[in-house]
Scaffold this motif. Structure first.
Motif, mmCIF file in Angstrom:
data_model
loop_
_atom_site.group_PDB
_atom_site.id
_atom_site.type_symbol
_atom_site.label_atom_id
_atom_site.label_comp_id
_atom_site.label_asym_id
_atom_site.label_seq_id
_atom_site.Cartn_x
_atom_site.Cartn_y
_atom_site.Cartn_z
ATOM 1 N N PHE A 21 0.827 -1.209 0.000
ATOM 2 C CA PHE A 21 0.000 0.000 0.000
ATOM 3 C C PHE A 21 0.866 1.266 0.000
ATOM 4 O O PHE A 21 0.485 2.275 -0.578
ATOM 5 C CB PHE A 21 -0.923 -0.014 1.216
ATOM 6 C CG PHE A 21 -1.755 -1.252 1.289
ATOM 7 C CD1 PHE A 21 -2.899 -1.392 0.515
ATOM 8 C CD2 PHE A 21 -1.389 -2.304 2.109
ATOM 9 C CE1 PHE A 21 -3.654 -2.549 0.560
ATOM 10 C CE2 PHE A 21 -2.134 -3.458 2.159
ATOM 11 C CZ PHE A 21 -3.273 -3.584 1.381
ATOM 12 N N ALA A 22 2.018 1.192 0.662
ATOM 13 C CA ALA A 22 2.908 2.350 0.691
ATOM 14 C C ALA A 22 3.395 2.718 -0.705
ATOM 15 O O ALA A 22 3.766 3.865 -0.960
ATOM 16 C CB ALA A 22 4.096 2.063 1.607
ATOM 17 N N HIS A 23 3.394 1.764 -1.619
ATOM 18 C CA HIS A 23 3.865 2.017 -2.979
ATOM 19 C C HIS A 23 2.836 2.762 -3.829
ATOM 20 O O HIS A 23 3.177 3.288 -4.898
ATOM 21 C CB HIS A 23 4.203 0.678 -3.651
ATOM 22 C CG HIS A 23 4.870 0.822 -4.982
ATOM 23 N ND1 HIS A 23 6.142 1.338 -5.128
ATOM 24 C CD2 HIS A 23 4.443 0.527 -6.242
ATOM 25 C CE1 HIS A 23 6.461 1.353 -6.409
ATOM 26 N NE2 HIS A 23 5.455 0.868 -7.110
ATOM 27 N N ILE A 24 1.586 2.847 -3.361
ATOM 28 C CA ILE A 24 0.513 3.390 -4.186
ATOM 29 C C ILE A 24 0.309 4.872 -3.906
ATOM 30 O O ILE A 24 -0.053 5.261 -2.789
ATOM 31 C CB ILE A 24 -0.805 2.630 -3.923
ATOM 32 C CG1 ILE A 24 -0.602 1.131 -4.145
ATOM 33 C CG2 ILE A 24 -1.923 3.174 -4.798
ATOM 34 C CD1 ILE A 24 -0.120 0.761 -5.532
ATOM 35 N N PRO A 25 0.522 5.755 -4.902
ATOM 36 C CA PRO A 25 0.220 7.173 -4.701
ATOM 37 C C PRO A 25 -1.252 7.365 -4.353
ATOM 38 O O PRO A 25 -2.129 6.730 -4.931
ATOM 39 C CB PRO A 25 0.552 7.801 -6.067
ATOM 40 C CG PRO A 25 1.489 6.838 -6.722
ATOM 41 C CD PRO A 25 1.073 5.477 -6.246
ATOM 42 N N GLY A 26 -1.498 8.223 -3.388
ATOM 43 C CA GLY A 26 -2.864 8.518 -3.001
ATOM 44 C C GLY A 26 -3.351 7.778 -1.784
ATOM 45 O O GLY A 26 -4.433 8.088 -1.258
ATOM 46 N N LEU A 27 -2.592 6.786 -1.321
ATOM 47 C CA LEU A 27 -2.953 6.068 -0.107
ATOM 48 C C LEU A 27 -2.023 6.477 1.027
ATOM 49 O O LEU A 27 -0.804 6.513 0.863
ATOM 50 C CB LEU A 27 -2.850 4.548 -0.302
ATOM 51 C CG LEU A 27 -3.819 3.894 -1.290
ATOM 52 C CD1 LEU A 27 -3.584 2.385 -1.318
ATOM 53 C CD2 LEU A 27 -5.270 4.205 -0.952
ATOM 54 N N ARG A 28 -2.600 6.756 2.174
ATOM 55 C CA ARG A 28 -1.827 6.986 3.388
ATOM 56 C C ARG A 28 -1.863 5.694 4.195
ATOM 57 O O ARG A 28 -2.904 5.041 4.284
ATOM 58 C CB ARG A 28 -2.432 8.139 4.186
ATOM 59 C CG ARG A 28 -1.735 8.429 5.489
ATOM 60 C CD ARG A 28 -2.318 9.655 6.184
ATOM 61 N NE ARG A 28 -1.665 10.871 5.710
ATOM 62 C CZ ARG A 28 -2.227 11.768 4.906
ATOM 63 N NH1 ARG A 28 -3.452 11.582 4.463
ATOM 64 N NH2 ARG A 28 -1.560 12.852 4.547
ATOM 65 N N VAL A 29 -0.730 5.313 4.810
ATOM 66 C CA VAL A 29 -0.639 4.045 5.532
ATOM 67 C C VAL A 29 -0.178 4.325 6.959
ATOM 68 O O VAL A 29 0.916 4.851 7.179
ATOM 69 C CB VAL A 29 0.333 3.066 4.849
ATOM 70 C CG1 VAL A 29 0.309 1.715 5.556
ATOM 71 C CG2 VAL A 29 -0.026 2.904 3.372
ATOM 72 N N VAL A 30 -1.022 3.948 7.926
ATOM 73 C CA VAL A 30 -0.778 4.239 9.336
ATOM 74 C C VAL A 30 -0.782 2.927 10.122
ATOM 75 O O VAL A 30 -1.652 2.077 9.917
ATOM 76 C CB VAL A 30 -1.854 5.188 9.893
ATOM 77 C CG1 VAL A 30 -1.638 5.457 11.379
ATOM 78 C CG2 VAL A 30 -1.860 6.506 9.118
ATOM 79 N N ILE A 31 0.201 2.772 11.033
ATOM 80 C CA ILE A 31 0.309 1.555 11.841
ATOM 81 C C ILE A 31 0.614 1.966 13.287
ATOM 82 O O ILE A 31 1.756 2.302 13.609
ATOM 83 C CB ILE A 31 1.414 0.617 11.324
ATOM 84 C CG1 ILE A 31 1.236 0.345 9.822
ATOM 85 C CG2 ILE A 31 1.413 -0.693 12.097
ATOM 86 C CD1 ILE A 31 2.353 -0.482 9.214
ATOM 87 N N PRO A 32 -0.365 1.945 14.173
ATOM 88 C CA PRO A 32 -0.109 2.332 15.567
ATOM 89 C C PRO A 32 0.605 1.224 16.325
ATOM 90 O O PRO A 32 0.513 0.044 15.989
ATOM 91 C CB PRO A 32 -1.519 2.554 16.127
ATOM 92 C CG PRO A 32 -2.368 1.599 15.339
ATOM 93 C CD PRO A 32 -1.772 1.569 13.950
ATOM 94 N N SER A 33 1.313 1.617 17.384
ATOM 95 C CA SER A 33 2.037 0.629 18.181
ATOM 96 C C SER A 33 1.707 0.730 19.669
ATOM 97 O O SER A 33 2.358 0.071 20.482
ATOM 98 C CB SER A 33 3.550 0.799 17.987
ATOM 99 O OG SER A 33 3.975 2.047 18.485
ATOM 100 N N SER A 34 0.724 1.527 20.028
ATOM 101 C CA SER A 34 0.323 1.659 21.427
ATOM 102 C C SER A 34 -1.135 2.081 21.476
ATOM 103 O O SER A 34 -1.683 2.602 20.491
ATOM 104 C CB SER A 34 1.190 2.700 22.150
ATOM 105 O OG SER A 34 0.830 4.005 21.749
#
Length: 333
Positions: A144-157
């Motif tokens: 998903f990080a490779h696709i323009p227009g998508l934001r990718v969020v991954i929380p750790s807490s």
């Protein structure tokens, strides 16, 4: 729900996600939830428990087992002004929805020259460590990080899950919000339901130091912090950064840290080849290679599908692996 509601003294990451969904739906009637078993059952991990009872079946929609349909319907809703939060039960089930997410959700604003936007959040559990089969244990965030227009969020807490999910729902463009299953019930935190959003596209410095920088995100932040504590007992000053948003990257924060320490180790659970760690390393080399005291190293999962649970602890990057990479970096001459 008041502007600032009291909650239990400590919440898990899973409970923080549930709390954020409750608040977002309370604050904005355009927010709705759809996915497989999200309503009556409250989700496979119970992340949406209680939402259907509170907001009704028109805003918490149980769907058929059809990921492409879920994504297509959600994109249509978003294009017409609603704010859908769609759930994919496990990240390994999302591939049927890729056509919709890559070809339509990510391009809607550009395709219509700004006439339409796509305020869509795609929630999905990710990662190994819960003794589940391969499609239930994948970390494919780089797709998903490779696709323009998508934001990718991954929380750790829990705190970051709460604040980042609220911010993701507010965002006018599509956000892939990935929740590490291994952290769902680990390390509860005191958390107040105050509606405070955390900034998207920003790293979080979890520990300051001057000898070496450890960079991680998602579930691997847990082992990374453990490794930092062990190094501290040896007299090593370690800076730990949680990337949190892997697309777009907050390279300024990463650059400032590595420029200070001169050494960096990147830790992620995803397979090594073409992972986000490679992008971070390449970007840092471009920005500050003359300031580096040692090569940037990566600690990752191997390039294989997640194994069955008897071997998954060998698959997930361990504290010992991180310490070995740090020692190689610190001893480089």
């Amino acid at each position: 729900m008041n502007e600032q509601s009291a909650v239990p003294s400590k919440l898990t990451l899973l409970e923080a996600v549930n709390l954020a969904l409750h608040r977002a739906m309370f604050e904005d009637p355009n927010v709705l939830l759809l996915g497989e078993d999200v309503g009556v059952n409250g989700g496979v991990f119970r992340a949406s428990q209680g939402l259907r009872e509170r907001f009704g079946f028109k805003r918490v929609l149980d769907t058929p087992l059809a990921e492409a349909m879920i994504a297509g319907v959600a994109i249509g809703m978003a294009a017409q002004g609603l704010k859908p939060v769609m759930e994919i039960q496990f990240l390994g089930f999302i591939y049927a929805a890729m056509e919709q997410l890559v070809s339509h959700a990510s391009r809607l604003r550009n395709r219509t020259r700004g006439r339409l936007s796509c305020p869509l959040v795609v929630r999905s559990p990710m990662g190994a460590g819960i003794r589940a089969p391969e499609h239930h244990s994948e970390s494919t965030e780089a797709l998903f990080a490779h696709i323009p227009g998508l934001r990718v969020v991954i929380p750790s807490s829990p705190a970051r899950a709460y604040g980042l999910l609220l911010a993701a729902i507010d965002d006018p463009d599509p956000v892939i919000f990935l929740e590490p299953t291994r952290l769902y019930r680990m390390n509860p935190q005191v958390l107040l339901d105050d509606g405070k959003r955390l900034p998207l596209d920003s790293c979080f410095t979890l520990r300051e130091g001057h000898d070496i920088t450890l960079i991680s995100w998602g579930a691997s932040v847990h082992e990374t912090l453990q490794a930092a504590s062990e190094l501290a007992l040896q007299g090593v000053s370690v800076e730990v950064i949680d990337v949190a948003c892997i697309k777009p990257l907050d390279l300024d924060t990463l650059e400032a840290s590595v420029r200070k320490t001169g050494r960096a180790v990147i830790v992620h659970e995803a397979p090594r080849s073409c992972g986000v760690g490679a992008e971070i390393a390449a970007s840092l080399y471009e920005r500050l290679w003359v300031d580096l005291q040692a090569p940037i190293l990566r600690v990752t999962a191997p390039d294989i599908p997640p194994p069955l649970y008897r071997l998954e602890q060998l698959y997930i990057p361990a504290v010992a692996d991180i310490l070995a990479a740090c020692n190689n970096s610190l001893n480089y001459r």
